[in-house]
Design an enzyme around this catalytic site. Structure first.
Site, PDB file in Angstrom:
ATOM      1  N   GLY A 300       0.869  -1.022   0.242  1.00 30.72           N
ATOM      2  CA  GLY A 300      -0.226  -0.055   0.345  1.00 30.72           C
ATOM      3  C   GLY A 300       0.906   1.014  -0.044  1.00 30.72           C
ATOM      4  CB  SER A 301      -0.415   4.850   1.076  1.00 32.92           C
ATOM      5  OG  SER A 301      -1.500   4.614   0.858  1.00 32.92           O
TER       6      SER A 301
END
Length: 578
Positions: A300-301
């Site tokens: 993810g981020s």
């Protein structure tokens, strides 16, 4: 009487003469028999002596193994994580066992065994050997010996003890009943820890008792002690905090990794659920897995800082460069990528602070896929970690030549590739070490290993500033702030893969960060798997674990606070984009 006597002596059978040849034949037969016996005796004792000695040894001579004392496993401060203690194993010759029911009942109680099971083991009287119970505590063995039950014998062995229990189980691992490593460090360094068994050649009687020593005794060589980089106090605290967080958020599991960036040493490697290494009945695979090393996921981020760092390295942007992210979405081919909330114009600093997918993608699409692939590879993604531990996985990073534009875009914010939490922690050490990457070690090292320069010191410092903003007011993880210490890091929240797609309501929340921010000493990575108690963003479920672990670890290391002690600023958290 005299007449009857005359009648007997006048019997033709008694009166007849015995032929001479018959007596000679008998004497000759006896002589031949004695000669055969003498020849056989000479053959057995002189000519064929070696053969018959071997046969005798097969029946009565035994080589007894003299077990070596397995080496201890110590933490970085010399505290014991695993050690061997004397134990007693009980065995029997079923046909010789005294069947006194009172004594057998006492024996069953001492063995902590149902009477039916003991009877079953002693049932087959054709057996000459059967184990009743392995590795009992010595006092119990002495009580059994005091019963003096005929046919019941004992053998001295060693068994492992694990003082840190569940907290260090996934690091230390365990041994089997034969004292061979099965998991963790016990398995990886089994050869060093085990040492070399000795031997003793003896003659035993039919009751298994040693009658005589024969030949030379070979003494055992004890295994060597092993000192890990793990700090047992940091390990225990991180485990407690992780356990409480997983339970509070009704999560499936969780992991924490703590790295000392000054030396590349692993200070803590924690997973929950865990298990007691010394009590392994009814264990499941979920308990045994060292998730921090063996489980991979889309990060993810947490990948966004690497894309921004690469854009800085290539001179495409500066920290203050403005990027238009309105209207909060961007189309790549037929796909649309969105932010959780539209932000309008953001500086590069703010792209990381607000965790903007659109801003990150706009920077990524200015670069060639090969550029991103090379940086990801250099910091360890898609590469098997070079750490002495079983089960460490490489994750997934496809060759850049196969990337489509939408795949390059999604990989910039952590979808389309996979990583372990351990790989993420090590990758973030690049920002902590002014752009350098060093090997990591599970063993205590007197000095840091040679490093490799991945990015410029200037850009690594710039990235730390952005990560500091992300963990502050207006960022995605203000709950990562730590009393007395400056911190920086990046949240990540990713949908879990399920089948060929993604689950609607199953997430993993992450936080990977650095502390202190100006003179970094540690990297801490946290993952919470499937939180299901109303919160699932990394800034909500993982960042608090990071905060408490950082505070405890830096105090343990004697690092002085670099900020005035003040209440944490928790308001103003920004909802991150997926």
């Amino acid at each position: 009487m005299s007449g009857r006597s005359i009648r007997y002596t006048s019997s033709p059978l008694l009166a007849s003469k015995t032929p001479v040849w018959r007596s000679k034949f008998i004497v000759a037969g006896i002589a031949i028999a004695f000669s055969v016996l003498a020849a056989r005796a000479a053959y057995v004792q002189v000519i064929g002596n070696a053969f018959f000695q071997r046969q005798g040894e097969v029946r009565f001579a035994r080589t007894l193994e003299l077990p070596a004392n397995r080496g201890r496993i110590l933490d970085r401060n010399g505290l014991i994580l695993a050690s061997s203690v004397p134990a007693t194993s009980i065995w029997a010759i079923p046909e010789d066992v005294d069947r006194d029911p009172v004594k057998l009942k006492k024996l069953a109680n001492l063995l902590d065994m149902p009477m039916a099971e003991l009877n079953r083991k002693l049932k087959d009287e054709d057996k000459t050997f059967v184990w009743l119970k392995r590795q009992l505590d010595d006092p119990v063995g002495q009580q059994i010996a005091a019963l003096k039950i005929e046919g019941i014998y004992s053998r001295k062995e060693y068994k492992r003890q694990y003082p840190e229990g569940e907290a260090a189980a996934h690091v230390v691992g365990f041994t089997n009943v034969e004292d061979a490593g099965q998991e963790g460090v016990e398995l990886t360094f089994n050869k060093d820890l085990a040492g070399r068994a000795g031997s003793r050649r003896v003659i035993k009687d039919r009751f298994g008792r040693v009658v005589e020593d024969v030949g030379e005794q070979v003494p055992p060589v004890d295994g060597r002690d092993l000192q890990l980089s793990i700090d047992s106090k940091v390990q225990f605290f991180a485990y407690q905090k992780l356990r409480d967080t997983v339970i509070e958020n009704k999560a499936k599991a969780g992991s924490v990794v703590v790295l000392d960036v000054a030396s590349g040493e692993i200070l803590a490697l924690v997973n929950y659920p865990s298990y007691e290494p010394g009590k392994r009945q009814n264990l499941t695979g979920a308990q045994l897995r060292n998730r921090a090393l063996t489980d991979t996921f889309e990060p993810g981020s947490t990948m966004k800082p690497f894309v921004v760092a690469l854009a800085l390295e290539k001179g495409l942007v500066r920290p203050e460069t403005a990027i238009q992210t309105a209207p909060g979405r961007i189309s790549i081919g037929r796909s649309t990528i969105t932010d959780a909330h539209p932000h309008g114009v953001l500086t590069v600093n703010e792209v990381i602070q607000k965790s903007s997918n659109v801003g990150t993608v706009k920077m990524a699409m200015q670069m060639q896929p090969q550029d991103m692939w090379e940086l990801y590879t250099q910091v360890g993604f898609g590469q098997k970690p070079q750490v002495a531990f079983p089960g460490a996985v490489s994750g997934k990073l496809r060759a850049y030549k196969t990337w489509k534009p939408i795949e390059q875009a999604t990989m910039s914010y952590g979808y389309g590739l996979s990583s372990s939490l351990f790989q993420l922690a090590r990758a973030y050490s690049v920002f902590a070490l002014d752009g350098q990457l060093i090997p990591v070690s599970l063993l205590k090292s007197p000095e840091a290993s040679a490093s490799v320069q991945i990015m410029s010191s200037k850009n690594a410092v710039a990235m730390r500033h952005m990560l500091h903003m992300a963990a502050g007011p207006g960022g995605t993880a203000p709950k990562a702030q730590t009393m007395g210490y400056s911190v920086g890091g990046k949240t990540g929240t990713a949908h879990k893969q399920e089948g060929k797609g993604y689950a609607d309501k199953k997430y993993r929340g992450f936080f990977v960060g650095i502390a202190p921010i100006d003179q970094p000493r540690i990297v801490v990575a946290v993952m919470i798997d499937e939180p299901s108690n109303g919160k699932y963003f990394g800034g909500d479920v993982a960042a608090p674990v990071f905060s408490d672990t950082v505070a405890q670890t830096l105090r343990m290391l004697g690092i002085q606070p670099d900020m005035a002690v003040k209440p944490q600023i928790l308001a103003g958290a920004v909802e991150e984009s997926f």
